[in-house]
Design a protein around this motif. Sequence first.
Motif, short mmCIF file in Angstrom:
data_model
loop_
_atom_site.label_atom_id
_atom_site.label_comp_id
_atom_site.label_asym_id
_atom_site.label_seq_id
_atom_site.Cartn_x
_atom_site.Cartn_y
_atom_site.Cartn_z
N ASP A 9 0.80 -1.49 0.09
CA ASP A 9 0.09 0.04 0.13
C ASP A 9 1.04 1.29 -0.14
OD1 ASP A 9 -2.35 -1.38 0.08
OD2 ASP A 9 -2.40 -1.54 2.37
N ASP A 10 0.68 2.03 -1.01
CA ASP A 10 1.26 3.72 -0.87
C ASP A 10 2.84 3.52 -0.95
OD1 ASP A 10 1.29 6.22 -0.65
OD2 ASP A 10 1.29 6.48 1.46
N VAL A 11 3.55 2.95 -1.93
CA VAL A 11 4.94 2.90 -1.94
C VAL A 11 5.35 4.23 -2.12
CG1 VAL A 11 4.93 0.52 -2.91
CG2 VAL A 11 4.74 2.32 -4.33
N GLY A 12 4.55 5.22 -2.50
CA GLY A 12 5.04 6.67 -2.79
C GLY A 12 5.15 7.32 -1.46
N GLY A 13 4.50 6.90 -0.48
CA GLY A 13 4.38 7.73 0.91
C GLY A 13 5.61 7.86 1.66
N PHE A 14 6.12 8.81 1.92
CA PHE A 14 7.21 8.94 2.64
C PHE A 14 7.57 10.17 3.68
CE2 PHE A 14 12.04 9.84 2.76
CZ PHE A 14 12.28 8.67 3.80
N ASP A 15 8.02 10.11 4.88
CA ASP A 15 8.06 11.28 5.71
C ASP A 15 9.49 11.77 5.61
OD1 ASP A 15 7.89 13.30 7.33
OD2 ASP A 15 6.94 12.17 9.02
N ALA A 16 9.80 12.64 4.69
CA ALA A 16 11.32 12.97 4.29
C ALA A 16 11.87 13.68 5.44
CB ALA A 16 11.11 13.80 2.96
N THR A 17 11.01 14.52 5.84
CA THR A 17 11.25 15.56 7.01
C THR A 17 11.78 14.67 8.30
OG1 THR A 17 9.91 17.23 6.37
CG2 THR A 17 10.87 17.60 8.46
N PHE A 18 11.17 13.82 8.71
CA PHE A 18 11.22 12.95 9.95
C PHE A 18 12.77 12.40 9.68
CE2 PHE A 18 11.34 8.92 12.02
CZ PHE A 18 10.94 9.06 13.27
N PHE A 19 13.14 12.01 8.76
CA PHE A 19 14.51 11.32 8.31
C PHE A 19 15.57 12.29 8.06
CE2 PHE A 19 11.56 7.84 7.81
CZ PHE A 19 12.16 6.75 8.70
N GLY A 20 15.39 13.82 8.12
CA GLY A 20 16.37 14.70 7.80
C GLY A 20 16.64 14.71 6.21
N MET A 21 15.32 14.25 5.61
CA MET A 21 15.82 14.20 4.03
C MET A 21 14.97 15.48 3.23
SD MET A 21 15.27 11.17 1.20
CE MET A 21 16.54 9.84 2.00
N SER A 22 15.72 16.17 2.61
CA SER A 22 14.74 16.97 1.76
C SER A 22 13.62 16.39 0.94
CB SER A 22 15.73 17.96 1.07
OG SER A 22 16.25 17.22 0.06
N PRO A 23 12.73 17.15 0.60
CA PRO A 23 11.54 16.68 -0.22
C PRO A 23 12.06 16.38 -1.64
CG PRO A 23 10.87 18.34 0.91
CD PRO A 23 12.16 18.39 1.47
N ARG A 24 13.27 17.15 -2.24
CA ARG A 24 13.76 17.10 -3.30
C ARG A 24 14.65 15.84 -3.52
NH1 ARG A 24 18.77 18.30 -3.87
NH2 ARG A 24 19.90 18.54 -5.73
N MET A 25 15.41 15.21 -2.50
CA MET A 25 16.24 14.26 -2.48
C MET A 25 15.14 12.86 -2.55
SD MET A 25 19.35 12.96 -2.70
CE MET A 25 19.84 11.58 -2.81
N ALA A 26 14.09 13.18 -1.57
CA ALA A 26 13.33 11.93 -1.26
C ALA A 26 12.71 11.73 -2.61
CB ALA A 26 12.22 12.39 -0.28
N ALA A 27 12.51 12.78 -3.56
CA ALA A 27 11.72 12.37 -4.85
C ALA A 27 12.57 11.60 -5.88
CB ALA A 27 11.20 13.87 -5.49
N ILE A 28 13.96 12.02 -5.66
CA ILE A 28 14.80 11.23 -6.59
C ILE A 28 15.27 9.72 -6.01
CG2 ILE A 28 15.43 13.26 -7.78
CD1 ILE A 28 17.92 13.08 -6.42
N THR A 29 15.02 9.47 -4.78
CA THR A 29 15.32 8.20 -4.19
C THR A 29 14.42 7.05 -4.39
OG1 THR A 29 16.31 9.50 -2.46
CG2 THR A 29 15.88 7.31 -1.84
#
Length: 347
Positions: free
Chosen positions: A149-169
């Motif tokens: 379910d929802d493989v695209g969902g991810f709390d980037a801020t919680f892990f100290g990752m920028s939304p930009r970096m999360a989007a290409i990960t």
Amino acid sequence: MLGVEPVGTRDNFFDLGGNSLVALQMLALVKKRHGIAVPTVTLFEAPTVQTLAAVLDERRGESATQPVRQPVRAAPVHVTERADEDRRIAIVGMAGRFPGAPDVSAFWRNLRDGVESITFFSEEELIAAGADPAQVRDPAYVPARPVLDDVGGFDATFFGMSPRMAAITDPQQRAFLEVCWEALEQAGYAAPEHRGRVGVFGGANISTYLLRMTDHLLGGGQKGFTDFEVIMGNDKDALPTTVSYLLDLHGPSVAVQTFCSTSLVAAHLAVQSLRNGECELALAGGVSIRVPDRVGHLYGPGGQESPDGHVRTFDARAKGSMFGDGAAAVLLKRLPDALRDGDHIWG
């Protein structure tokens, strides 16, 4: 120096496109302007303007002849094996994402109750996911797959990752990071105090996210990220080291690749590392997520995949398997240490 504007005081240098070569240039400029020598490793520990400024303020009053303090590392534990030594290993934490089950407890209930967790898709869903309409209408096409379910969902801020970096990960990298955190949290070792060195052993499948997005991620034009960032977010070799870095874990960090036995071999290596005294805790696991995930397969006689989307293990009617998605990690510890520390032991 990075050519990025604006830059916030809490933006991560490496998330903005910085790398080790640019880091050396920047720290040389810092030394030239402020007369303060900052070790390269410090930038990895203090990668934002705010944290690096605090380091500079701390060093500004120090004598120029005073040696630069190096980060404190835990002293290695030398293990002397004895004939009567208890070499058993305990599972003190575990977490996972499975088709039809968001966690380990739900997965166990599905196994106990004989729940089939294979999803069947409509023609509209398949085409929307990018499947070839002509292939979807082929009588040999099986519109089913075990998906999360929802493989695209991810709390980037919680892990100290920028939304930009999360989007290409790759979603595989994000999911493995999540289950590793949850395993640590379940065991009571989310905070760094008292957990000692934590090893990470794991592997992922090939990044179909990168393969599908190659033109966008690695092509020329007006992309806002470097090839190096794309590789770090999608290469299988970066899976464990990314977890170690983002969760601030100090211990062995080993990428494992042995096809279908990857997670089992990762657990084997984690056990060896614990017994050799290389770490006090060890995370072991694996992840496989295909992108796009909501697609079927074209059945071929004699192939491995099921002709109707169902798996009938140990059954005379069995005709094939189904390849799906999932992510899981276990947190391991030497049994005597787990008993001493009062950890909950799952197995």
